[in-house]
Structures are given as structure tokens and as C-alpha cells.
Design an enzyme around this catalytic site. Structure first.
Site, mmCIF file in Angstrom:
data_model
loop_
_atom_site.group_PDB
_atom_site.id
_atom_site.type_symbol
_atom_site.label_atom_id
_atom_site.label_comp_id
_atom_site.label_asym_id
_atom_site.label_seq_id
_atom_site.Cartn_x
_atom_site.Cartn_y
_atom_site.Cartn_z
ATOM 1 N N LYS A 1 0.894 -1.164 0.000
ATOM 2 C CA LYS A 1 0.000 0.000 0.000
ATOM 3 C C LYS A 1 0.936 1.218 0.000
ATOM 4 O O LYS A 1 1.484 1.599 1.033
ATOM 5 C CB LYS A 1 -0.860 -0.077 1.252
ATOM 6 C CG LYS A 1 -1.920 0.961 1.574
ATOM 7 C CD LYS A 1 -1.943 2.241 0.898
ATOM 8 C CE LYS A 1 -2.053 3.423 1.830
ATOM 9 N NZ LYS A 1 -1.790 4.676 1.130
ATOM 10 N N SER B 1 4.726 8.166 9.820
ATOM 11 C CA SER B 1 4.662 8.984 11.042
ATOM 12 C C SER B 1 4.517 8.120 12.292
ATOM 13 O O SER B 1 4.047 6.981 12.237
ATOM 14 C CB SER B 1 3.478 9.944 10.946
ATOM 15 O OG SER B 1 2.277 9.205 10.932
ATOM 16 N N GLU C 1 9.170 1.858 11.170
ATOM 17 C CA GLU C 1 10.232 2.860 11.077
ATOM 18 C C GLU C 1 9.557 4.222 11.026
ATOM 19 O O GLU C 1 8.756 4.485 10.131
ATOM 20 C CB GLU C 1 11.087 2.627 9.833
ATOM 21 C CG GLU C 1 11.992 1.420 9.940
ATOM 22 C CD GLU C 1 12.828 1.391 11.215
ATOM 23 O OE1 GLU C 1 13.211 2.467 11.725
ATOM 24 O OE2 GLU C 1 13.076 0.277 11.724
ATOM 25 N N CYS D 1 13.594 10.903 7.099
ATOM 26 C CA CYS D 1 13.543 10.614 8.537
ATOM 27 C C CYS D 1 14.922 10.777 9.169
ATOM 28 O O CYS D 1 15.036 11.003 10.365
ATOM 29 C CB CYS D 1 12.967 9.236 8.793
ATOM 30 S SG CYS D 1 13.707 7.970 7.789
ATOM 31 N N GLU E 1 9.459 16.539 14.910
ATOM 32 C CA GLU E 1 9.924 16.339 13.539
ATOM 33 C C GLU E 1 9.235 17.355 12.626
ATOM 34 O O GLU E 1 8.011 17.433 12.589
ATOM 35 C CB GLU E 1 9.584 14.916 13.081
ATOM 36 C CG GLU E 1 10.149 14.595 11.717
ATOM 37 C CD GLU E 1 9.952 13.135 11.319
ATOM 38 O OE1 GLU E 1 8.819 12.630 11.441
ATOM 39 O OE2 GLU E 1 10.926 12.516 10.862
HETATM 40 P P1 NDP Z 1 1.629 8.825 7.411
HETATM 41 O O1 NDP Z 1 2.203 8.070 8.558
HETATM 42 O O2 NDP Z 1 0.245 9.305 7.506
HETATM 43 O O3 NDP Z 1 1.710 7.932 6.071
HETATM 44 C C1 NDP Z 1 2.583 6.840 5.878
HETATM 45 C C2 NDP Z 1 1.836 5.694 5.201
HETATM 46 O O4 NDP Z 1 0.808 5.206 6.084
HETATM 47 C C3 NDP Z 1 1.093 6.112 3.918
HETATM 48 O O5 NDP Z 1 1.085 5.035 3.009
HETATM 49 C C4 NDP Z 1 -0.313 6.379 4.431
HETATM 50 O O6 NDP Z 1 -1.307 6.315 3.436
HETATM 51 C C5 NDP Z 1 -0.464 5.256 5.439
HETATM 52 N N1 NDP Z 1 -1.501 5.467 6.439
HETATM 53 C C6 NDP Z 1 -2.077 6.638 6.817
HETATM 54 N N2 NDP Z 1 -3.008 6.411 7.772
HETATM 55 C C7 NDP Z 1 -3.027 5.073 7.997
HETATM 56 C C8 NDP Z 1 -3.774 4.221 8.868
HETATM 57 N N3 NDP Z 1 -4.702 4.694 9.704
HETATM 58 N N4 NDP Z 1 -3.528 2.897 8.850
HETATM 59 C C9 NDP Z 1 -2.580 2.385 8.024
HETATM 60 N N5 NDP Z 1 -1.854 3.137 7.164
HETATM 61 C C10 NDP Z 1 -2.064 4.468 7.152
HETATM 62 O O7 NDP Z 1 2.611 10.019 7.084
HETATM 63 P P2 NDP Z 1 2.284 11.337 6.228
HETATM 64 O O8 NDP Z 1 2.538 11.009 4.824
HETATM 65 O O9 NDP Z 1 0.924 11.876 6.523
HETATM 66 O O10 NDP Z 1 3.360 12.340 6.802
HETATM 67 C C11 NDP Z 1 3.118 12.966 8.060
HETATM 68 C C12 NDP Z 1 4.414 13.141 8.828
HETATM 69 O O11 NDP Z 1 4.976 11.858 9.090
HETATM 70 C C13 NDP Z 1 5.521 13.877 8.091
HETATM 71 O O12 NDP Z 1 5.378 15.246 8.228
HETATM 72 C C14 NDP Z 1 6.749 13.338 8.758
HETATM 73 O O13 NDP Z 1 6.964 14.038 9.967
HETATM 74 C C15 NDP Z 1 6.377 11.912 9.073
HETATM 75 N N6 NDP Z 1 6.883 10.976 8.049
HETATM 76 C C16 NDP Z 1 7.982 10.247 8.329
HETATM 77 C C17 NDP Z 1 8.519 9.418 7.362
HETATM 78 C C18 NDP Z 1 9.737 8.636 7.616
HETATM 79 O O14 NDP Z 1 10.479 8.362 6.669
HETATM 80 N N7 NDP Z 1 9.966 8.199 8.848
HETATM 81 C C19 NDP Z 1 7.963 9.328 6.027
HETATM 82 C C20 NDP Z 1 6.756 10.104 5.834
HETATM 83 C C21 NDP Z 1 6.275 10.893 6.828
HETATM 84 P P3 NDP Z 1 -1.793 7.673 2.690
HETATM 85 O O15 NDP Z 1 -0.617 8.170 1.950
HETATM 86 O O16 NDP Z 1 -2.863 7.196 1.786
HETATM 87 O O17 NDP Z 1 -2.254 8.587 3.764
#
Ligand code: NDP
Length: 488
Positions: free
Chosen positions: A181, A235, A256, A290, A391
Site C-alpha cells: 500500500k 509517522s 520505522e 527521517c 519532527e
Molecule cells: P503517514 O504516517 O500518515 O503515512 C505513511 C503511510 O501510512 C502512507 O502510506 C499512508 O497512506 C499510510 N496510512 C495513513 N493512515 C493510515 C492508517 N490509519 N492505517 C494504516 N496506514 C495508514 O505520514 P504522512 O505522509 O501523513 O506524513 C506525516 C508526517 O509523518 C511527516 O510530516 C513526517 O513528519 C512523518 N513521516 C515520516 C517518514 C519517515 O520516513 N519516517 C515518512 C513520511 C512521513 P496515505 O498516503 O494514503 O495517507
């Protein structure tokens, strides 16, 4: 005027070896964050029903896939690697247009995807167990490994080629089947990676991709009884939620999550090197890693010189559309992310931080249609301030002044995260003290915080991960179960 993309960027779900339409009929359309008038492509806004079909397909494919030798599975991955390599330019361009990182960075990431596939292809021919002497002289005792089963891979938008691959390739080589996903914001790029598997002729069902909102598709992966392992990057909020769901259904999980990575600049550091690495670690990919450098902890005796050199270089950064040759830093991935960054900049000012450079959205001329923010540096930041604790995921550095290494390490550790950390020093005692006392999964000396090598374990301490590691040989620990065999 909206610029339409070519139809080849409109993807369906990949289920049971075929591209199939989502059952809702709705799509998610992605726009270029450097120019929101440009449509990049679309993917289905899928339903739980689509996800269930993908899981069923992965389940059906399991026994024949795990029945192959590791070498045979590896041959498929080598083929996928070759196809991905031959499509580097197109995939990198899609990545730049879909999530904003510069084209050279996107090409580098795609090359890394190729290397990941080849590394794990080779794993198919390496040892999977140990022989352990039994206390019974007539017995043979050894360990072997079994796949978990169907594995759910939930990925973020910041590395839409590398992260899906560094999770899927090891999952597959050890005999699991996969349902991905991808993040909605970079799903077209991920679809192009999945298409390399189709082109390579991998058996149907071993890898599936279902796009759609995380709250529907990700949630269903986390709760589906037939998904036996979940590998997530994103996140902390979502990660912790997924972890709880995985735990309650008895699935193995790996999370992660965020980072708030420090760099320490000691009084004996090579300051030019430290400046280069701080900017590269903090601002490349618009700070959306990250492992991005966020807190810059500098010894008072070199603080002013370091600050001057840093500001000089930061002010030279060319922000722009990542497809343009002279752009060094692209836009934030989305309007949401841009507003998050601007919100943190505002918090920094309100809590008493001194803005040294940047701090604004760029809106003139070519910037008008994109989510561009200036490279930003604060000073007078104390460890308890929001911008020193949370972050940001944007090009924002916070300078902090200290008088000795103990104080520097104390501040470096004073956050809930522990992903990556670096120090710049020429003194071996300081290096050793830092290695010993820094609570981070990745500890780097005279190198930027944002460097990860695919053959080494990757993951964080504290709230940065679920204490699991991915990549390198660590992937074997997650994607397999150990079986102890006793033969009399
Ligand atoms: P999210 O954690 O929301 O998204 C990461 C993945 O999880 C996406 O595929 C997302 O889908 C999916 N997801 C969202 N909600 C759910 C749920 N309830 N159950 C299962 N999967 C879910 O991160 P964001 O993209 O919204 O980014 C927000 C913040 O997170 C950033 O500002 C940053 O601080 C942090 N982040 C950290 C990362 C890292 O590398 N550690 C990478 C990305 C973000 P969908 O895209 O459809 O929402």
C-alpha cells in the site's frame, strides 16, 4: 490551465498478476508539487474489497513461491533489477514530478532500488541457519527459517522507489508474498516499480499493489487476519496505531518512524566539511527524510565561524522545480506538508528563536504554482522548544551553542527520537565518547546524518522505531521465523 499528463501515468491496482480497476471507480489524481497545474498521473481510490482480493491472491501464491529454491526466487529479482535499471530515467522523472525531489536525487534513489534488488537476489543463495551441537550424540540439531506468509508493506512518499523495494525484496527472497500500500502522494512512482515485476514475469500473486487512503487500505492491511507480517515507514502516530493492531491479531510488525537528528560540531572539527554535511543532511530532499539533520549543536569557540560559513552556503541554495538543472532543492511534497513546515517556523519565532535566514514560502514568478519554502536557519534555540523537539520534515535547521561535548551529547539525546546522529571532530576520544553515549540507531562520524547503506541494518532507538531493524542482514530477522530442527 491544467497540463494533462500522458495516459501511461494512469495506473490501476496490481492484483494476481494483472492491472485491475479499483472497485469504487474513483481515482486519486496526483499533481506536481513544483507546479500544481500539472497532472502527474492517477491511481485508484480503492476499497477494502480490493485489498481483500489482493491478500487472497498473495495467499494463494504462497505455497508455490516458497516452494521455489532461493536461487530461483533470486533469478526473478535479478530480472526485475535489470528492468528497473533500464527504466531509470522515466521512473526518476516521475518521482521528481510527483513528490518534488530533484532529478539527480531521484536517479540516485532509483539506482539504489536496483542495488537493493540485486543484493537480495544474492541472498537467495546464502545460508539460512546454524548447526547446533546436541547433547544427544545420535541427533542432528539445526535451525532453518520459514517465511511469515503474506506480508503487508505500507510505505511513505519520501522514498517511493527505495522503501517499497527495501521491504518487498527481502520479503520475497525469503519466500513471503507481498501486498504493497504505497503513500497516496507518490503512488504513481511506486506503480512504475511494480510494473517492473510484471515485465519480469514474476509468478502471479507474489507481489500486489493496492492504492487508496491509508485510513481504509492501510487500516485493512493492519487488521486483516491473513496478513502475518507488516512493515511500515511513516509517522509515529500512524505507526503506533498499526503496531497495536498487529499485536492484537498476533502479526509480526516492524515500524520505522520519525527522527529529530542532531549533528554535533566539536571545537576541533573540519568546519567546511561540517557545513557541507549539515546542509546536505538538512536540506536535500527539502528536509523530508527521517534521517534529515535538524538540530545543529556547535561548540561555542567555533560557533560564530561555523554560523557564518553555514549562512553563506544556505543563502546560495537554488530552490526550484527539481527537473531544472540548476535546482538544488525542490518543493515540499504537498500543501499540507508546506503548511506544517510554515507552522513550525512560526512556532520557532513565537518561542523566542532568532530567524537567521529564510522562514517564508516562495511565491514569486515560477514559484507561484508550487509548494516552495526558503531554506531556513534559526539560532537561540533551547532544547525544550518545539522546533528542537518535533519532527518538522522541512528545510529548517536549529543552531544551539554548547561549551563541551558532555553538554552536546546531553542535548543531542534530549528528544523522544533516536534515529540518526552525527559528529564532526578530529579527536578520537570525542568520536569514541559520542559512539558510546549517543542513543541513536545510526551513529556517524564526520559524515552527514542522512546516509544509509543498503547492506547495513537500519532503524532507530526510542520512538523512532519498534526496536526492529530493516535492510542488510537484519531483514532476514524480520521476514522469517526461526525453526529449530532436531533429527534423531
Ligand atoms: P503517514 O504516517 O500518515 O503515512 C505513511 C503511510 O501510512 C502512507 O502510506 C499512508 O497512506 C499510510 N496510512 C495513513 N493512515 C493510515 C492508517 N490509519 N492505517 C494504516 N496506514 C495508514 O505520514 P504522512 O505522509 O501523513 O506524513 C506525516 C508526517 O509523518 C511527516 O510530516 C513526517 O513528519 C512523518 N513521516 C515520516 C517518514 C519517515 O520516513 N519516517 C515518512 C513520511 C512521513 P496515505 O498516503 O494514503 O495517507
Amino acid at each position: 490551465m491544467t497540463i494533462k499528463t500522458d495516459q501511461r501515468n494512469n495506473f490501476n491496482n496490481f492484483i494476481d498478476g494483472e492491472w485491475v480497476e479499483g472497485s469504487s471507480g474513483n481515482v486519486i489524481t496526483n499533481y506536481n508539487p513544483a507546479n500544481i497545474e500539472e497532472v502527474v498521473g492517477s491511481v485508484p481510490e480503492s476499497t477494502e474489497e480490493d485489498l481483500d482480493r489482493a491478500v487472497e491472491s498473495a495467499k494463494q501464491a504462497l505455497s508455490s513461491w516458497k516452494g521455489l529454491t532461493g536461487a530461483a526466487r533470486g533469478q526473478y529479482l535479478y530480472k526485475v533489477a535489470d528492468i528497473l535499471e533500464s527504466r531509470t530515467e522515466d521512473i526518476a522523472e516521475t518521482m521528481t514530478r510527483e513528490m518534488g525531489k530533484t532529478y539527480p536525487e531521484a536517479k540516485g534513489e532509483t539506482a539504489r532500488g536496483v542495488a537493493i534488488l540485486r543484493y537480495y537476489a544474492g541472498e537467495g543463495m546464502r545460508e539460512v541457519g546454524d548447526v547446533i551441537p546436541s547433547t544427544d550424540k545420535d541427533a542432528l540439531m539445526f535451525t532453518t527459517r520459514s517465511p511469515l506468509g503474506v506480508v503487508g508493506v505500507i510505505t511513505p512518499w519520501n522514498f517511493p522507489v527505495a522503501i517499497p523495494l527495501w521491504k518487498s525484496a527481502p520479503a520475497l527472497i525469503y519466500g513471503n508474498t507481498v501486498v504493497i500500500k504505497p503513500a497516496s502522494e507518490a503512488a504513481v512512482t511506486c506503480a512504475k516499480v511494480v510494473d517492473c515485476f510484471k515485465e519480469a514475469g514474476v509468478p502471479k500473486g507474489i507481489i500486489n499493489m493496492v492504492t487508496g487512503p491509508g485510513s481504509v487500505i492501510g487500516e485493512r492491511i493492519a487488521t486483516h487476519k491473513d496478513v502475518k507480517g507488516i512493515s511500515f515507514t511513516g509517522s509515529n502516530k500512524v505507526g503506533k496505531h498499526i503496531g497495536q493492531q498487529a499485536l492484537s491479531k498476533g502479526a509480526k510488525y516492524q515500524l520505522e518512524m520519525g527522527g529529530k537528528n542532531p549533528v554535533i560540531v566539536a571545537e576541533d572539527a573540519d568546519l567546511d566539511l561540517a557545513v557541507e554535511a549539515t546542509i546536505s543532511g538538512g536540506m536535500k530532499s527539502t528536509g523530508q527524510k527521517c534521517t534529515a539533520t535538524s538540530r545543529v549543536i556547535v561548540h561555542s569557540s567555533v560557533y560564530e565561524t561555523f554560523k557564518e560559513k553555514l549562512l553563506h552556503k544556505v543563502q546560495e541554495i537554488k530552490v526550484g522545480n527539481g527537473m531544472e538543472d540548476d535546482s538544488w532543492m525542490g518543493p515540499s511534497v504537498s500543501e499540507n506538508q508546506l503548511h506544517t513546515v510554515l507552522h513550525y517556523i512560526n512556532e520557532g519565532k513565537e518561542e523566542g528563536g532568532k530567524l537567521l535566514t529564510g522562514g517564508h514560502r516562495l511565491t514569486d514568478g515560477d514559484y507561484a504554482q508550487g509548494y516552495f519554502v526558503e531554506p531556513t536557519v534559526f539560532e537561540n534555540v533551547s532544547s525544550d522548544m518545539t522546533i528542537a523537539q518535533e519532527e518538522i520534515f522541512g528545510p529548517v535547521l536549529a543552531l544551539m551553542k554548547v561549551d563541551n561535548l558532555e553538554e552536546a551529547i546531553e542535548i543531542a539525546n534530549d528528544v523522544e527520537y533516536g534515529l540518526s546522529a552525527s559528529i564532526f571532530t578530529t579527536n578520537i576520544q570525542k568520536m569514541l565518547a559520542f559512539m558510546e553515549h549517543m542513543d541513536a540507531g545510526l551513529v556517524r562520524v564526520n559524515a552527514e546524518s542522512a546516509g544509509v547503506e543498503l547492506q547495513a541494518p537500519f532503524g532507530g532507538m526510542k520512538s523512532s522505531s519498534s526496536h526492529s531493524r530493516e535492510q542488510g542482514q537484519a531483514a532476514k530477522e524480520f521476514f522469517t521465523n526461526i525453526k529449530t530442527v532436531f533429527v534423531k
